[in-house]
Design a protein around this motif. Structure first.
Motif: not given
Length: 105
Positions: A4-10, A21-26, A30-36
């Motif tokens: 949660t701290e990492e997501l808040n920082r992002l 927007d694109d960098e934020f989504a990537r 990466r933090l959530l271990d999702e594969k776009p």
């Protein structure tokens, strides 16, 4: 650092203009271990494709629909639900929930 701290920082960096927007989504993916753009897993695809059967039905077609989705005979699913019914009524509860929430084929 916690997730949660990492997501808040992002999010803060994105709000201040430090990330596009694109960098934020990537970075978030990466933090959530999702594969776009990754395809859903076979299990999720089977759950999404679950429909109640209109041809193989005794009551509502739930067992027939599960049989189509899993490749297991519908009589096996009927037996499982009957056994769960005897085990505190769990089978009836699950069957009714599936009857209500799973759409018909």
């Amino acid at each position: 650092m916690a997730l949660t701290e990492e997501l808040n920082r992002l999010h803060d960096l994105h709000q201040r203009g430090g990330l596009s927007d694109d960098e934020f989504a990537r970075a978030k993916a990466r933090l959530l271990d999702e594969k776009p753009g990754a395809a859903p897993t076979p299990a999720m695809a089977a759950i999404s494709a679950l429909r109640r059967s209109t041809s193989d039905r005794w009551v509502a077609g739930v067992c027939g629909g599960i049989a189509v989705a899993t490749g297991v005979e519908s009589w096996v699913w009927r037996l499982i639900f009957a056994a769960l019914l005897l085990w505190g009524g769990v089978g009836l509860l699950v069957y009714l929930l599936l009857w209500v929430f799973v759409p018909e084929n």
